[in-house]
Design an enzyme around this catalytic site. Structure first.
Site, mmCIF file in Angstrom:
data_model
loop_
_atom_site.group_PDB
_atom_site.id
_atom_site.type_symbol
_atom_site.label_atom_id
_atom_site.label_comp_id
_atom_site.label_asym_id
_atom_site.label_seq_id
_atom_site.Cartn_x
_atom_site.Cartn_y
_atom_site.Cartn_z
ATOM 1 N N ASP A 153 1.913 4.848 0.126
ATOM 2 C CA ASP A 153 2.918 4.528 1.132
ATOM 3 C C ASP A 153 2.197 4.412 2.457
ATOM 4 O OD1 ASP A 153 5.151 4.499 -0.561
ATOM 5 O OD2 ASP A 153 5.483 6.648 -0.326
ATOM 6 N N ASP A 157 8.909 -0.698 -1.920
ATOM 7 C CA ASP A 157 10.134 0.049 -1.613
ATOM 8 C C ASP A 157 11.111 -0.825 -0.828
ATOM 9 O OD1 ASP A 157 8.911 2.284 -2.753
ATOM 10 O OD2 ASP A 157 8.229 3.071 -0.824
#
Length: 184
Positions: free
Chosen positions: A126, A148
């Protein structure tokens, strides 16, 4: 299946591959250029930061405390089955062309995050970190990635389209039932 319907089925899948390619490329660049658990770049003060973190859990790091076996089952096996089911629905349903584009985004994001789960021991990379100004008690939104984003935008778009279609279908049914035939 004629040429037009083949195009309507397969053209949106281009988005699936674009999401996977873009997500994996950006993750590769982040891992290559930013030390783990550190900030690499900041924009607009500290509103947007590009960081390198690893998530062994799901959204908001849920499940990161599970044992490695349970985490593999919950974070890799179940999503694999879920993405497979979405693919079946993609081809066997009466979705519109627009709905297929949204589903393609969800499929691409899901596959890309699964690639991390299967091939990155550290977890899903991330890297997008956004200031949230204390809303919902969060100073910063949980760090996320392009996959995401594709999942959220695809699911939200699909949800909105389905709700709108349902609304217009009910409205149309109501309008046609309000019209009574005239007797002569």
């Amino acid at each position: 299946m004629n040429a037009k319907s083949k195009k309507e089925y397969f053209l949106p899948l281009i988005l699936t591959f674009i999401v996977i390619l873009t997500d994996q490329l950006t993750k590769w660049l982040v891992v290559r250029s930013i030390a783990p658990w550190s900030v690499g770049f900041t924009f607009w003060g500290d509103f947007l930061r590009i960081v390198c973190v690893y998530n062994t859990g799901a959204a908001f790091s849920l499940g990161s405390g599970l044992s490695s076996i349970m985490r593999f089952i919950v974070m890799a096996c179940i999503p694999t089955v879920f993405i497979g089911a979405i693919c079946v629905v993609y081809f066997r349903s009466d979705f519109t062309h627009v709905q297929r584009w949204f589903l393609s985004a969800v499929i691409g994001g899901g596959i890309s995050n699964l690639l991390d789960r299967f091939f990155r021991v550290e977890g899903v990379v991330d890297f997008i970190d956004v200031k949230f100004y204390g809303l919902f008690g969060l100073e910063r939104w949980p760090t996320f990635n392009i996959a995401d984003s594709a999942i959220v935008v695809g699911a939200a778009g699909l949800f909105i389209i389905i709700i709108m279609q349902e609304y217009y279908t009910k409205k149309k049914q109501k309008n046609t039932s309000d019209i009574e035939p005239h007797e002569e």
